[in-house]
Write a protein that holds these residues in place. Structure first.
Motif, PDB file in Angstrom:
ATOM      1  N   PHE A 149       0.842  -1.189   0.000  1.00  0.00           N
ATOM      2  CA  PHE A 149       0.000   0.000   0.000  1.00  0.00           C
ATOM      3  C   PHE A 149       0.880   1.243   0.000  1.00  0.00           C
ATOM      4  O   PHE A 149       1.912   1.286   0.680  1.00  0.00           O
ATOM      5  N   HIS A 189      -2.591   5.592   2.311  1.00  0.00           N
ATOM      6  CA  HIS A 189      -3.742   4.750   1.991  1.00  0.00           C
ATOM      7  C   HIS A 189      -4.568   4.477   3.242  1.00  0.00           C
ATOM      8  O   HIS A 189      -4.028   4.254   4.333  1.00  0.00           O
ATOM      9  N   GLU A 190      -5.888   4.494   3.093  1.00  0.00           N
ATOM     10  CA  GLU A 190      -6.803   4.255   4.205  1.00  0.00           C
ATOM     11  C   GLU A 190      -7.662   3.031   3.900  1.00  0.00           C
ATOM     12  O   GLU A 190      -8.285   2.953   2.847  1.00  0.00           O
ATOM     13  N   ILE A 191      -7.691   2.087   4.827  1.00  0.00           N
ATOM     14  CA  ILE A 191      -8.583   0.938   4.729  1.00  0.00           C
ATOM     15  C   ILE A 191      -9.741   1.190   5.687  1.00  0.00           C
ATOM     16  O   ILE A 191      -9.550   1.280   6.900  1.00  0.00           O
ATOM     17  N   SER A 240      -4.622   2.748   8.678  1.00  0.00           N
ATOM     18  CA  SER A 240      -4.027   3.852   7.931  1.00  0.00           C
ATOM     19  C   SER A 240      -2.561   3.532   7.691  1.00  0.00           C
ATOM     20  O   SER A 240      -1.883   2.983   8.568  1.00  0.00           O
ATOM     21  N   THR A 247       5.528   3.478   2.668  1.00  0.00           N
ATOM     22  CA  THR A 247       5.110   2.355   1.830  1.00  0.00           C
ATOM     23  C   THR A 247       5.047   1.105   2.693  1.00  0.00           C
ATOM     24  O   THR A 247       6.059   0.686   3.258  1.00  0.00           O
TER      25      THR A 247
END
Length: 242
Positions: free
Chosen positions: A5, A9-11, A57, A61
């Protein structure tokens, strides 16, 4: 499963029908449940029992290795979300299983590696990386704001108006719901936040200053008292893990 990710990047909040072991080989993860939050460096993982709603969050990388575990396979796995230490052996076992097919041969190499992983997770030392979160909506407003801006110098007096509660009420809520004073909870958040800067190589003096400490030695001593080891050790561990 293994996936990379990008920074930021937010999951979104979700859950799984099986237990989940989430390990970041590189980068830092911020994991949040309704009851707690963690900032997880590369030498740590998060164990989440089945149906635990959580969000992640990404900082830097992140190469994330995820294992999904049926609870029935072993009784001594963690019963609540926790941050286990990832030993060199556990790290290599996870990497080895990732290279196996998703539907691996349970009677072959994949099955043998999986059983060893379960034993290592059950034996792993649990680390005090948790930031407890409250249920009371007034205190939750304060805690969310501090998670977003750990460097804030507002005192409990300053938070009263935005929280919609008196200083006395907020102080009581911190002790009753979180088991920590306002100062102790904010300090824990700041140290967790400092993990990201330490791992990326920012000088300890700079990290200390941005988190309200007059000297690197004072910051290091306080960090060691709360987190269990010196910040410089975390940096060397992360370098060796990479």
């Amino acid at each position: 499963m293994s996936k990379t990710f990008a920074n930021g990047h937010e999951i979104e909040p979700h859950h799984h029908p099986r237990d989940q072991f989430v390990y970041s080989i590189t980068g830092v993860m911020r994991v949040r449940t309704r009851a707690a939050a963690w900032i997880v460096p590369p030498d740590r993982a998060v164990y989440l029992p089945a149906r635990t709603e959580h969000s992640i969050s990404v900082r830097g990388t992140v190469t994330m290795s995820t294992l999904y575990i049926a609870r029935r396979v072993q009784d001594d796995l963690p019963a609540a979300p926790t941050v286990p230490e990832v030993s060199p052996l556990l790290r290599e076992l996870v990497l080895a299983l990732i290279r196996e097919p998703v539907i691996y041969d349970e009677q072959g190499r994949g099955g043998a590696v999986a059983l060893l992983i379960l034993d290592e997770i059950a034996r792993a030392r649990r680390l005090p990386f948790v930031i407890p979160m409250p249920r009371d909506p007034r205190l939750l407003r304060v805690c969310n704001a501090l998670l977003a801006d750990p460097a804030s110098r507002l005192t409990l007096d300053g938070w009263g108006e935005s929280a919609g509660a008196s200083v006395r009420t907020l102080a009581r809520l911190f002790e009753d719901e979180l088991g920590l004073s306002f100062i102790a909870w904010r300090q824990r958040v700041r140290f967790h936040n400092a993990l990201e800067s330490i791992i990326t190589g920012e000088p300890i003096a700079s990290v200390a200053e941005r988190n309200g400490y007059r000297s690197p030695s004072a910051f290091s001593a306080a960090f060691r008292n709360v987190m269990g080891h010196a910040p410089s050790l975390l940096r060397s561990d992360s370098a060796s893990a990479g």
